[in-house]
Scaffold this active site. Structure first.
Site, mmCIF file in Angstrom:
data_model
loop_
_atom_site.group_PDB
_atom_site.id
_atom_site.type_symbol
_atom_site.label_atom_id
_atom_site.label_comp_id
_atom_site.label_asym_id
_atom_site.label_seq_id
_atom_site.Cartn_x
_atom_site.Cartn_y
_atom_site.Cartn_z
ATOM 1 N N ASN A 1 0.854 -1.189 0.000
ATOM 2 C CA ASN A 1 0.000 0.000 0.000
ATOM 3 C C ASN A 1 0.892 1.242 0.000
ATOM 4 O OD1 ASN A 1 -1.821 2.034 0.438
ATOM 5 N ND2 ASN A 1 -2.523 1.304 2.442
ATOM 6 N N LYS B 1 -0.044 4.203 -0.208
ATOM 7 C CA LYS B 1 -0.753 5.359 0.372
ATOM 8 C C LYS B 1 -0.555 6.568 -0.562
ATOM 9 C CE LYS B 1 -0.339 3.122 4.802
ATOM 10 N NZ LYS B 1 -0.276 3.195 6.253
ATOM 11 N N HIS C 1 -9.710 0.831 5.065
ATOM 12 C CA HIS C 1 -8.422 1.072 5.722
ATOM 13 C C HIS C 1 -8.651 2.017 6.900
ATOM 14 C CE1 HIS C 1 -4.331 2.320 6.498
ATOM 15 N NE2 HIS C 1 -3.937 1.254 5.805
ATOM 16 N N GLU D 1 -7.038 4.428 7.984
ATOM 17 C CA GLU D 1 -6.842 5.854 7.678
ATOM 18 C C GLU D 1 -8.109 6.437 7.052
ATOM 19 O OE1 GLU D 1 -3.184 5.328 5.512
ATOM 20 O OE2 GLU D 1 -2.191 4.784 7.391
ATOM 21 N N GLU E 1 -5.190 -5.191 10.409
ATOM 22 C CA GLU E 1 -4.191 -4.140 10.634
ATOM 23 C C GLU E 1 -4.492 -3.431 11.952
ATOM 24 O OE1 GLU E 1 -2.295 -2.766 6.704
ATOM 25 O OE2 GLU E 1 -4.110 -1.605 6.963
ATOM 26 N N GLY F 1 2.497 2.187 10.820
ATOM 27 C CA GLY F 1 3.403 3.323 10.687
ATOM 28 C C GLY F 1 4.133 3.669 11.977
ATOM 29 N N SER G 1 3.489 -2.234 10.141
ATOM 30 C CA SER G 1 4.946 -2.229 10.309
ATOM 31 C C SER G 1 5.615 -3.552 9.904
ATOM 32 C CB SER G 1 5.333 -1.845 11.740
ATOM 33 O OG SER G 1 4.884 -0.527 12.024
HETATM 34 P P1 13P Z 1 3.015 0.334 7.632
HETATM 35 O O1 13P Z 1 3.526 -0.963 7.035
HETATM 36 O O2 13P Z 1 3.750 1.541 7.136
HETATM 37 O O3 13P Z 1 2.891 0.256 9.095
HETATM 38 O O4 13P Z 1 1.516 0.518 7.059
HETATM 39 C C1 13P Z 1 0.634 -0.514 7.191
HETATM 40 C C2 13P Z 1 -0.585 -0.187 6.397
HETATM 41 O O5 13P Z 1 -1.353 0.678 6.779
HETATM 42 C C3 13P Z 1 -0.807 -0.916 5.147
HETATM 43 O O6 13P Z 1 -2.100 -0.683 4.650
#
Ligand code: 13P
Length: 250
Positions: free
Chosen positions: A9, A11, A93, A95, A164, A170, A210
């Site tokens: 991803n 983002k 997601h 976010e 997740e 992150g 992560s």
């Molecule tokens: P990270 O791997 O940067 O923690 O992000 C995970 C994520 O949100 C994947 O959709």
């Protein structure tokens, strides 16, 4: 047997040049890996370019709108994703749930629209740190899964769930393989109890939060972890290659 998936991803990162270079490095590596499906999820603007450049990698959009068409400025329909040849779409997601109003009703509509339009949903679920501390992780994840799937008829081969935990996204703090496995096994049990034995057997459940080149192998070795949804580490070709290989060796 469920074929592992590694999805990157991106983002809101990248550019046309970045996509070209990363896919150039990844595609030949993935060619030699038979037991893993590799997916990248670039910003929607770059999906066509990635699909034109990649022979061994498919794409996931990062979002869609459930309506077929109409006055929804800035949004993308499932028919448009299908038109581009986009195989998957991330839905729910954290976010988007936290920042863009993707509540459980909207997420459910998006999942239904994705199935109806022939694009496979990657349904993202996961608890916050506060919810975990309060002992609510399992209940939260169960409700997120069931609110999105209740009453839907779908082919379990076409559904991917990504667990997740928000506290691991992150932050550099990965759930331990045991912590992740516990929730993945629970999700499979929920599918068995509430959807079907076939869904529990076939739906692929990815871990995200992560994941990096040094944690991937142990995470993916867990029985109910069928690969990963990777953020930051998917932007680095060398790291992402190691993660793809770790899933292929599961
Ligand atoms: P990270 O791997 O940067 O923690 O992000 C995970 C994520 O949100 C994947 O959709």
């Amino acid at each position: 047997m469920r074929k592992p998936i590694v999805a990157g991803n991106w983002k809101m990162n990248g550019s046309s040049l970045f996509a070209k270079e990363l896919i150039g490095q990844l595609d030949s590596h993935v060619q030699d890996l038979s037991n893993v499906e590799v997916v990248v999820s670039p910003p929607a603007l770059y999906i066509s370019q990635v699909l034109a450049d990649a022979e061994n990698i498919s794409c996931a959009a990062q979002n869609l709108h459930d309506a077929q068409a109409g006055a929804f400025t800035g949004e993308i329909s499932v028919a448009m994703l299908q038109d581009l040849g986009c195989k998957y779409v991330l839905i729910g997601h954290s976010e988007r749930r936290e920042m863009f109003g993707d509540n459980v009703e909207f997420v459910a509509k998006k999942v239904a629209a994705a199935f109806a339009g022939g694009v496979n949903p990657i349904l993202c679920v996961g608890e916050s740190l506060e919810q975990r501390k309060n002992g609510q992780a399992f209940a939260v994840v169960k409700e997120q899964v069931l609110s999105a799937l209740r009453g839907l008829s779908f082919d379990p081969d076409n559904l991917v769930i990504a667990y997740e935990p928000i506290w691991a996204i992150g932050t550099g703090e990965t759930a331990s393989p045991e912590q992740a496995q516990e929730v993945h096994a629970y999700i499979r049990q929920v599918l068995a109890d509430e959807i079907s034995a076939e869904a529990a057997e076939k739906v692929r459940i990815l871990y995200g939060g992560s994941v990096n080149a040094s944690t991937a192998e142990e995470l993916f070795s867990q029985q109910d972890i069928d690969g990963g949804l990777v953020g930051g580490a998917s932007l680095k070709a060398d790291d992402f290659k190691i993660i793809c290989s770790a899933a292929a060796n599961k």
